[in-house]
Design a protein around this motif. Structure first.
Motif, PDB file in Angstrom:
ATOM      1  N   GLY A  66      -7.557 -14.810   3.309  1.00  0.00           N
ATOM      2  CA  GLY A  66      -8.778 -14.139   2.870  1.00  0.00           C
ATOM      3  C   GLY A  66      -9.587 -14.898   1.841  1.00  0.00           C
ATOM      4  O   GLY A  66     -10.614 -14.428   1.370  1.00  0.00           O
ATOM      5  N   ARG A  67      -9.150 -16.086   1.484  1.00  0.00           N
ATOM      6  CA  ARG A  67      -9.819 -16.790   0.392  1.00  0.00           C
ATOM      7  C   ARG A  67     -11.199 -17.325   0.771  1.00  0.00           C
ATOM      8  O   ARG A  67     -12.100 -17.374  -0.061  1.00  0.00           O
ATOM      9  CB  ARG A  67      -8.907 -17.946  -0.060  1.00  0.00           C
ATOM     10  N   CYS A  68     -11.356 -17.798   2.010  1.00  0.00           N
ATOM     11  CA  CYS A  68     -12.660 -18.390   2.353  1.00  0.00           C
ATOM     12  C   CYS A  68     -13.287 -17.712   3.567  1.00  0.00           C
ATOM     13  O   CYS A  68     -12.592 -17.261   4.482  1.00  0.00           O
ATOM     14  CB  CYS A  68     -12.540 -19.907   2.555  1.00  0.00           C
ATOM     15  N   CYS A  95     -12.871 -18.767   7.603  1.00  0.00           N
ATOM     16  CA  CYS A  95     -11.634 -18.354   8.265  1.00  0.00           C
ATOM     17  C   CYS A  95     -11.530 -16.832   8.296  1.00  0.00           C
ATOM     18  O   CYS A  95     -11.256 -16.232   9.333  1.00  0.00           O
ATOM     19  CB  CYS A  95     -10.447 -18.984   7.547  1.00  0.00           C
ATOM     20  N   ARG A  96     -11.787 -16.196   7.148  1.00  0.00           N
ATOM     21  CA  ARG A  96     -11.647 -14.727   7.066  1.00  0.00           C
ATOM     22  C   ARG A  96     -12.613 -14.037   8.029  1.00  0.00           C
ATOM     23  O   ARG A  96     -12.204 -13.223   8.854  1.00  0.00           O
ATOM     24  CB  ARG A  96     -11.912 -14.281   5.626  1.00  0.00           C
ATOM     25  N   GLY A 120      -7.372 -22.231   8.715  1.00  0.00           N
ATOM     26  CA  GLY A 120      -8.678 -21.921   9.303  1.00  0.00           C
ATOM     27  C   GLY A 120      -9.218 -23.057  10.156  1.00  0.00           C
ATOM     28  O   GLY A 120      -9.903 -22.819  11.158  1.00  0.00           O
ATOM     29  N   ALA A 178      -4.706 -20.349  -0.559  1.00  0.00           N
ATOM     30  CA  ALA A 178      -4.791 -21.818  -0.599  1.00  0.00           C
ATOM     31  C   ALA A 178      -5.673 -22.239  -1.775  1.00  0.00           C
ATOM     32  O   ALA A 178      -6.573 -21.506  -2.181  1.00  0.00           O
ATOM     33  CB  ALA A 178      -5.375 -22.325   0.711  1.00  0.00           C
ATOM     34  N   SER A 238     -13.551 -24.536   6.952  1.00  0.00           N
ATOM     35  CA  SER A 238     -12.477 -23.740   6.353  1.00  0.00           C
ATOM     36  C   SER A 238     -11.811 -24.519   5.225  1.00  0.00           C
ATOM     37  O   SER A 238     -11.768 -25.755   5.240  1.00  0.00           O
ATOM     38  CB  SER A 238     -11.433 -23.358   7.407  1.00  0.00           C
ATOM     39  N   LEU A 239     -11.253 -23.770   4.308  1.00  0.00           N
ATOM     40  CA  LEU A 239     -10.671 -24.389   3.124  1.00  0.00           C
ATOM     41  C   LEU A 239      -9.342 -25.085   3.397  1.00  0.00           C
ATOM     42  O   LEU A 239      -9.014 -26.084   2.776  1.00  0.00           O
ATOM     43  CB  LEU A 239     -10.484 -23.283   2.064  1.00  0.00           C
TER      44      LEU A 239
HETATM   45  S1  SF4 Z   1      -8.723 -21.253   5.798  1.00  0.00           S
HETATM   46 FE1  SF4 Z   1      -7.905 -19.147   5.997  1.00  0.00          FE
HETATM   47  S2  SF4 Z   1      -5.852 -19.303   5.184  1.00  0.00           S
HETATM   48 FE2  SF4 Z   1      -6.980 -21.138   4.460  1.00  0.00          FE
HETATM   49  S3  SF4 Z   1      -7.915 -20.533   2.494  1.00  0.00           S
HETATM   50 FE3  SF4 Z   1      -9.408 -20.014   4.022  1.00  0.00          FE
HETATM   51  S4  SF4 Z   1      -8.953 -17.828   4.488  1.00  0.00           S
HETATM   52 FE4  SF4 Z   1      -7.174 -18.667   3.478  1.00  0.00          FE
END
Ligand code: SF4
Length: 488
Positions: free
Chosen positions: A409-411, A414-415, A454, A265, A449-450
């Protein structure tokens, strides 16, 4: 089925149309003669053949029909019986589904009317603003927010705009987008092209899942017909992305269309309407939103409640004999959709909003975005009925594991949060139910979460705790009240 009807060698016009949304009635055959239509559910090829032969002989057969409806000859939308599943809800955006030939411009215009091809941006914006229409579906960049805001931002941003139809809804619990694309693709593509023309956008991209074979075939055929009928210079292309839940998130959809293999994302702001596909101002709408936009731009009163005008599509699934997708006014309640399905056993709860929906005992909840949100339920158009034999702790655990395994896995919230969520639920089975920590983790994931993945991921867990707290305590005491639980 169509072949069987055609094998009858009768001078009767036959056509394959889309689903009505009621899977339990399929294969569904409708036979029409002189302003009267008979519906045959779970139809066999032999029955389809005999129905065709009867029509050829000048008779509308009604034996075995689940309904016979009188209507105007040449009705452009599905004639609706007075009772039975097809009578549930409304048929506004679904009017053509199960009735019109999906790629036929004539059928589409007869049913929905044609949209103005020279709609000025200011006019489009004022119609959308006055209507108060909000976006629908988790894949919409203006999900549950005013559509007019997104259009205004896109129209003011620098660069060549583009319109994206985000139809990559991989959660089968919400089947509204596929239903529209398979049954009434022009009611989605025509408003997308109108949006592009109003914005001065040079192209429209329809983004579908790699598994949506029928939708893709019908969208391609409808796009060709629409371009030929409206503007041979228009660019309307179909792009396919992975059939993964996260791939439908609006900014991940843009990443997929750009050809990036690792989907993550994007940080916002700026949102897609400012900086979207290849940096261009981009309108990202789902088919569900565009079908509503089409009605508003065509001057149809959307109805519904002022806080969330129009209708919403809900797929009722879970512990039912067969799922059904129905259209409810936002002034209705979710309970109004229940007569569309046959429940299997007695209902213990429902999970509303899809895989990361909210758990509730009562479906006497408004079918509007504000109504669903205030009940802490999801707005993605899915009502999953949960029977008595389901362990709610296990259900919450499955959703948490899905979040842990499928996030991009970006943020961190959430991860890492989804890992902690699974660990804390596993602790319940080991005798420790840390409800305060679970709730706090859910709050942190929701607020930091991003993206929507998440933000929503902990909702099945926190809402299940709210409604079924005693089941969590029972598990911590080594007992599963439903007697079906396996260790997480
Ligand atoms: S919330 Fe989850 S799916 Fe969305 S950017 Fe963060 S890790 Fe990725």
């Amino acid at each position: 089925m169509l072949e069987a009807a055609r094998d009858a060698d009768a001078s009767v016009a036959t056509a394959a149309v889309g689903s009505t949304g009621h899977v339990g009635l399929e294969p569904l055959v409708t036979a029409t003669l002189d302003g009267e239509t008979a519906f045959f559910s779970e139809c066999s090829p032999g029955r389809a053949r005999s129905v065709t032969e009867a029509l050829d002989g000048g008779t509308l057969p009604s034996e075995d029909a689940v309904a016979v409806v009188e209507h105007e000859p040449g009705a452009a939308t599905l004639p609706v019986p007075d009772e039975g599943p097809l009578a549930v809800g409304e048929r506004g955006v679904l009017g053509s589904c199960g009735w019109a030939v999906p790629g036929s411009i004539e059928d589409y215009r007869a049913g929905a009317g044609s949209l103005p091809t020279d709609l000025e941006l200011a006019d489009a914006l004022s119609r959308l603003r006055e209507s108060g229409l909000r976006g629908r579906g988790r894949g919409d960049a203006s999900a549950d927010a005013p559509v007019a805001d997104e259009w205004t931002t896109a129209s003011e941003a620098a660069g060549d705009p583009v319109v994206v139809v985000n139809a990559n809804e991989a959660d089968d619990r919400a089947a509204g987008d596929d239903l529209l694309l398979e049954g009434a693709p022009l009611s989605v593509l025509d408003p997308a092209l109108t949006a592009a023309e109003a914005l001065g956008a040079s192209d429209v991209v329809a983004y579908l899942s790699e598994d949506a074979d029928l939708a893709r075939e019908r969208v391609r055929a409808a796009a060709d017909a629409l371009v030929e009928a409206r503007d041979p210079e228009a660019s309307l292309r179909v792009v396919v992305g992975p059939d993964e839940y996260k791939a439908g998130e609006p900014t991940m959809a843009l990443e997929a269309i750009e050809g990036n293999h690792r989907l993550e994302a994007r940080r916002r702001p700026p949102g897609p309407s400012e900086y979207g596909l290849n940096g261009r101002p981009t309108l990202v709408h789902t088919p569900r939103t565009l079908a509503q936009v089409g009605r508003v731009l065509a001057g149809v009163d959307p109805g519904g409640v002022p806080a969330d005008p129009g209708t919403r599509l809900f797929t009722v699934a879970g512990d039912v004999a067969a799922p059904a997708t129905v259209e409810l006014s936002t002034g209705a309640t979710l309970s109004d959709a229940l007569p569309a399905v046959e429940p299997e056993g007695s209902r213990k709860a429902a999970c509303v909003g899809g895989v990361f929906g909210g758990v509730t005992r009562s479906l006497d909840v408004p079918a509007s975005a504000p109504g669903l949100e205030s009940a802490r339920l999801g707005t993605n158009g899915a009502v999953e009925l949960v029977g008595e034999s389901t362990c709610m702790v296990a259900l919450a655990g499955e959703r948490a594991k899905f979040a842990r395994e499928e996030n991009c896995g970006r943020c961190g919230p959430c991860r890492e949060g989804s890992k902690q969520l699974v660990d804390l639920l596993r602790d319940v089975y080991d005798g420790e139910f840390a409800d305060g920590m679970l709730r706090e983790l859910g709050r942190t994931m929701r607020e930091t979460s991003l993206c929507g993945f998440g933000s929503d991921a902990a909702r099945p867990v926190t809402t299940t705790i709210d409604v079924f707290e005693t089941e969590f305590h029972a598990h911590a005491d080594g007992r599963c009240p439903s007697g079906t639980c396996t260790k997480l």
